[in-house]
Design an enzyme around this catalytic site. Structure first.
Site, PDB file in Angstrom:
ATOM      1  N   HIS A  82       0.700  -1.136   0.012  1.00  0.00           N
ATOM      2  CA  HIS A  82      -0.063  -0.229  -0.043  1.00  0.00           C
ATOM      3  C   HIS A  82       0.945   1.309   0.066  1.00  0.00           C
ATOM      4  O   HIS A  82       1.917   1.278   0.599  1.00  0.00           O
ATOM      5  CB  HIS A  82      -0.975  -0.078   1.251  1.00  0.00           C
ATOM      6  N   ASP A 161     -15.689   1.706   5.291  1.00  0.00           N
ATOM      7  CA  ASP A 161     -14.681   2.615   5.103  1.00  0.00           C
ATOM      8  C   ASP A 161     -15.221   3.461   3.970  1.00  0.00           C
ATOM      9  O   ASP A 161     -14.929   4.700   3.876  1.00  0.00           O
ATOM     10  CB  ASP A 161     -13.336   1.996   4.737  1.00  0.00           C
ATOM     11  N   ARG A 168     -15.747  11.719   5.164  1.00  0.00           N
ATOM     12  CA  ARG A 168     -14.523  12.567   5.633  1.00  0.00           C
ATOM     13  C   ARG A 168     -14.093  13.390   4.517  1.00  0.00           C
ATOM     14  O   ARG A 168     -13.814  14.532   4.797  1.00  0.00           O
ATOM     15  CB  ARG A 168     -13.344  11.541   6.129  1.00  0.00           C
ATOM     16  N   SER A 183      -8.358   3.444   8.369  1.00  0.00           N
ATOM     17  CA  SER A 183      -8.911   3.364   7.103  1.00  0.00           C
ATOM     18  C   SER A 183      -7.915   2.335   6.024  1.00  0.00           C
ATOM     19  O   SER A 183      -8.660   1.486   5.506  1.00  0.00           O
ATOM     20  CB  SER A 183      -9.125   4.786   6.517  1.00  0.00           C
ATOM     21  N   LYS A 187      -8.666  -2.085   5.269  1.00  0.00           N
ATOM     22  CA  LYS A 187      -8.851  -2.491   3.770  1.00  0.00           C
ATOM     23  C   LYS A 187      -7.546  -3.716   3.675  1.00  0.00           C
ATOM     24  O   LYS A 187      -7.746  -4.649   3.093  1.00  0.00           O
ATOM     25  CB  LYS A 187      -8.460  -1.504   2.833  1.00  0.00           C
TER      26      LYS A 187
HETATM   27  N1  URA Z   1      -5.937   6.422   2.193  1.00  0.00           N
HETATM   28  C1  URA Z   1      -7.033   5.506   2.654  1.00  0.00           C
HETATM   29  O1  URA Z   1      -7.424   4.563   2.131  1.00  0.00           O
HETATM   30  N2  URA Z   1      -7.722   6.198   3.844  1.00  0.00           N
HETATM   31  C2  URA Z   1      -7.334   7.564   4.323  1.00  0.00           C
HETATM   32  O2  URA Z   1      -7.908   7.796   5.426  1.00  0.00           O
HETATM   33  C3  URA Z   1      -6.548   8.085   3.815  1.00  0.00           C
HETATM   34  C4  URA Z   1      -5.976   7.477   2.541  1.00  0.00           C
END
Ligand code: URA
Length: 438
Positions: A82, A161, A168, A183, A187
């Site tokens: 990621h 999320d 958000r 967040s 995932k």
């Molecule tokens: N990327 C995400 O998946 N979530 C966040 O809150 C910020 C960046």
């Protein structure tokens, strides 16, 4: 339990129980708590923060809001990767085929670009015909067959999320360390991989503007992953300047092809980061004993052509054509090509990543809003980057877009993103530090 009591508690900075967080998140995901109550809670979190225990509970509740991938039928070691996002960051498109070329398996779910940052899915789709939306069973089938899938998050993965992130975005509550960590990690945990490599970007073009902030985010994400039994490591990398020379979609795919074809003109910072991320993946997956060994393994996949072949295979499997990968010059070209010429001479000290990302978005390469359409051929190619000498009158960048008036309007902004000086800058590594890799 009532949502209003939970909100009141956080408004005055009190600590939640695990049950309170679970109640709030699961009921919100199911539509039983309205957006206005969740918005109020998110803003209270931005102000008062969350303890580590609350952040763990938030992550666990978000994971529980949807399905979790069961990777037990995948034959090889599974790794996820990621990036916290940046400008010109095409590392996923190189790292996934390099790792997969050796038998490491990657059910890699990625996002789209928003604002000044780009997204892996848009880059992949710029090739034309490449499908990125899959059901869980299709992702697993593809990974079993060819070792990797480059796709969007499924509908059923962490629905909390999806709703919370959109909220958000609309309520200025993205900037919160525990919310970002929960967040991202919810995932990754729902994605099921036992090993996770995080690329945490630092600098003007990133969420985290300073090294201490980025380090704190990385450490928190690692702790969350470890609490869920995952091996997690982080690379903290520079995002003050764009990564690589190309910013856009097709132009970035072209740069990925150059990297995987071992072209010597690839920006050294981009290649260094890709090799380190691959080495981290090999290390966590038990395929390399050290990072040095992992980097050699990664280089071998590039030099042998195995990684490029794997990228073509992934694109073909997902319904796309590898024609533009095999013959990048046949890819559609933007109607307007506009050179930005230096109006003075000097060494490039800085290229402002955020300004370049915003300029690329205006040219059509990105979205200001989720529903905006992007132009696959739009973007910016840097002809000079940090440390290089730009003589007055030479091109420092080329803009690609569909509309000449947009190029004309964007040109000053791109030139202003460059800082030139009489002396070369002190060289700075693209890698600040690594965590969890020794
Ligand atoms: N990327 C995400 O998946 N979530 C966040 O809150 C910020 C960046």
């Amino acid at each position: 339990m009532r949502a209003i009591d939970i909100l009141r508690k956080k408004r005055i900075g009190q600590v939640h129980t695990q049950e309170e967080i679970r109640f709030l998140v699961l009921n919100y995901a199911q539509g039983c708590i309205p957006d206005y109550q969740m918005s109020a809670w998110l803003m209270a979190v931005v102000w008062h923060g969350l303890t580590e225990a609350e952040t763990f509970a938030l992550t666990a509740a978000m994971v529980a809001s949807g399905e979790t991938l069961d990777l037990s039928s995948i034959p090889g070691p599974c790794v996820d990767k990621h990036s916290t996002g940046g400008v010109g960051d095409k590392t996923t498109l190189a790292v996934v085929p390099i790792l997969a070329a050796t038998g490491v398996c990657l059910p890699k779910m990625s996002g789209r670009g928003l604002g000044h940052t780009g997204g892996t899915l848009d880059k992949l789709e710029s090739l034309g015909g490449t499908r990125t939306a899959f059901e869980t069973a299709e992702i697993l089938d593809q990974v079993r067959s060819i070792g990797a899938c480059l796709c969007a998050q499924t509908e059923h993965l962490v629905p909390a999320d999806r709703k919370m992130y959109a909220l958000r975005d609309a309520t200025a509550t993205v900037q919160s360390l525990p919310l970002i960590a929960a967040s991202i990690m919810s995932k990754k945990i729902a994605g099921g991989c036992p090993s996770i490599v995080l690329d945490v970007k630092v600098g003007g073009g990133a969420f985290m503007k300073t090294l201490p902030e980025a380090r704190a985010l990385a450490q928190l994400m690692i702790k969350i992953g470890e609490a869920h039994g995952r091996r997690v490591a982080a690379v903290l990398s520079d995002m003050d300047a764009p990564l690589g020379y190309n910013i856009g979609n097709l132009v970035e795919m072209r740069e990925v092809v150059m990297l995987l074809q071992n072209n010597p003109w690839v920006e050294p910072r981009l290649k260094e980061l890709v090799l380190l991320l691959c080495a981290a993946g090999f290390y966590l997956a038990g395929q390399a004993r050290t990072l040095a060994e992992g980097k050699i393994l990664a280089e071998e996949q590039i030099v042998s052509g195995a990684a490029f072949e794997k990228l073509c295979r992934i694109v073909q499997y997902q319904g796309g054509s590898s024609n533009y990968l095999q013959h990048p010059l046949q890819a559609p070209c933007a109607r307007v090509k506009w050179d930005i010429k230096a109006t003075c001479s000097g060494y490039v000290q800085h290229v402002d990543a955020e300004a370049i990302g915003l300029a690329a978005m205006r040219l059509g390469a990105g979205r200001a809003q989720q529903e905006d359409r992007i132009d696959p051929a739009a973007g910016i190619v840097l002809r000079q980057t940090v440390g290089q000498y730009a003589a007055e009158g030479t091109a420092v960048a080329t803009l690609y877009t569909a509309d000449e008036s947009i190029a004309r309007q964007t040109a000053p902004q791109v030139w202003e993103a460059f800082t030139l000086a009489a002396k070369p800058p002190v060289p700075k590594s693209v890698i600040y530090e690594t965590i969890g890799l020794t």
